[in-house]
Design an enzyme around this catalytic site. Structure first.
Site, mmCIF file in Angstrom:
data_model
loop_
_atom_site.group_PDB
_atom_site.id
_atom_site.type_symbol
_atom_site.label_atom_id
_atom_site.label_comp_id
_atom_site.label_asym_id
_atom_site.label_seq_id
_atom_site.Cartn_x
_atom_site.Cartn_y
_atom_site.Cartn_z
ATOM 1 N N HIS A 207 1.978 0.506 5.537
ATOM 2 C CA HIS A 207 3.172 -0.652 5.220
ATOM 3 C C HIS A 207 2.637 -1.806 4.867
ATOM 4 C CE1 HIS A 207 1.922 -2.514 9.092
ATOM 5 N NE2 HIS A 207 1.800 -1.510 9.595
ATOM 6 N N CYS A 220 -2.361 1.759 11.847
ATOM 7 C CA CYS A 220 -1.734 1.865 10.701
ATOM 8 C C CYS A 220 -2.649 1.269 9.574
ATOM 9 C CB CYS A 220 -0.604 1.210 10.484
ATOM 10 S SG CYS A 220 0.895 1.471 11.419
#
Length: 259
Positions: A207, A220
Site C-alpha cells: 500500500h 506490510c
C-alpha cells in the site's frame, strides 16, 4: 448238552418250569421280573451319574474351560446377522480423474529498467514502454528494500520500500493478490492504506506509505503513494507477489510465481 439253568431263569423260576403251571406261580414270576428290571435301571442310572460326576471332578482338577465363550442360543444366533447373509457392499465407483493444475510458468527476465545506483527512500522508477500485455509478477527483496514490477518478463517499475521489523516482520513467500481497495483504512491501526493490494488474511498488504528513512510498517510493504497508484492500475487479483530476503534478479534471471 444240558447244563445248569441260567441265573436269570433261576431267579424267575426257582421251582423250574413246573412253577409256571399255576396262576400263583406265573404271578410270582412276573413280580420277580419287574423287580429285576427296576434294579437294572437303577444300577444303570447310578453308573451314568457316577460317570458325569467323575468328568466334572476331572475338569475341576484340570482347570477346565468353563469360562470359554459359549455358542449363542439358537434364537440369538439367528437374530445376529451372519456374514454370509449381509448385503454385499457394491464396489465403489471409480473416482473421477483429478486434473492437476499446470505449474505456474516461470517468467524469464527479458529486460530491466536502467537505474544507476541504489534507489533512495521516496524514489521510484516507472517505464511501461517495454512492458507488453502479459502476466504481472511483483518481486520484493527485503534485504535490498526494493520492489520490482514485471509484466510479461519486462521490468516496468521499481521502488524503495518500507518493511516490518521485530515482532511484526514482513513474511517471506509467494502470495496472490486477494483484494484491491484504493481507499482502504486499516481496522487494526485506524490508519489509511491507499491503493491497497491485500496479500494475507491477517492484514499484510502492499500500500501507499510515506517512505522515508526511519519509518517502518507492521509487516506490510510500503511504497510511495504515486507508485502505489500506478501499481494498483496494472495489478489484478490473483497476480503473484514473491517476497524474498536477499534474492536479486538480473537480466535472464528466472521469476517463478509458483516457487
Amino acid at each position: 448238552m444240558a447244563g445248569k439253568p441260567a441265573w436269570w431263569r433261576k431267579a424267575l423260576w426257582p421251582n423250574g418250569k413246573d412253577g409256571l403251571k399255576t396262576r400263583q406261580g406265573r404271578q410270582a414270576a412276573w413280580r420277580r421280573l419287574a423287580v429285576l428290571g427296576a434294579g437294572a435301571c437303577a444300577t444303570g442310572l447310578a453308573m451314568l451319574l457316577a460317570f458325569h460326576v467323575g468328568q466334572d471332578l476331572a475338569r475341576s482338577l484340570a482347570g477346565g474351560d468353563d469360562d470359554a465363550p459359549q455358542a449363542l442360543p439358537t434364537a440369538l444366533a439367528e437374530a445376529a446377522p451372519a456374514p454370509a447373509a449381509q448385503a454385499a457392499t457394491p464396489p465403489a465407483a471409480a473416482a473421477p480423474a483429478v486434473q492437476t493444475p499446470a505449474a505456474d510458468t516461470p517468467f524469464v527476465v527479458k529486460s530491466v529498467l536502467k537505474i544507476d545506483g541504489p534507489i533512495r527512500f521516496g524514489q521510484f522508477y516507472w517505464d511501461e514502454s517495454q512492458g507488453q500485455a502479459g502476466p504481472v509478477v511483483i518481486t520484493v527483496d527485503l534485504t535490498a528494500r526494493v520492489l520490482s514490477v514485471f509484466r510479461d518478463g519486462h521490468e516496468i517499475g521499481a521502488t524503495a520500500i518500507l518493511k516490518g521489523y521485530g515482532d511484526k516482520p514482513t513474511p517471506l513467500g509467494v502470495f496472490p493478490i486477494t483484494q484491491k481497495d484504493a481507499t482502504h483504512v486499516s481496522n487494526l491501526y485506524d490508519a489509511p492504506m491507499p491503493w491497497m493490494l491485500r496479500l494475507t488474511n491477517d492484514g499484510v498488504s502492499i500500500h501507499g506509505s510515506k517512505v522515508e528513512k526511519g519509518y517502518a510498517t507492521n509487516g506490510c510493504v510500503g511504497v510511495p503513494n504515486e507508485f502505489a497508484k500506478r501499481l494498483f492500475k496494472v495489478a489484478s487479483l490473483g497476480d503473484k507477489v514473491i517476497i524474498t530476503d536477499g534474492k536479486r534478479l538480473g537480466l535472464g534471471g528466472s521469476i517463478n510465481p509458483g516457487a
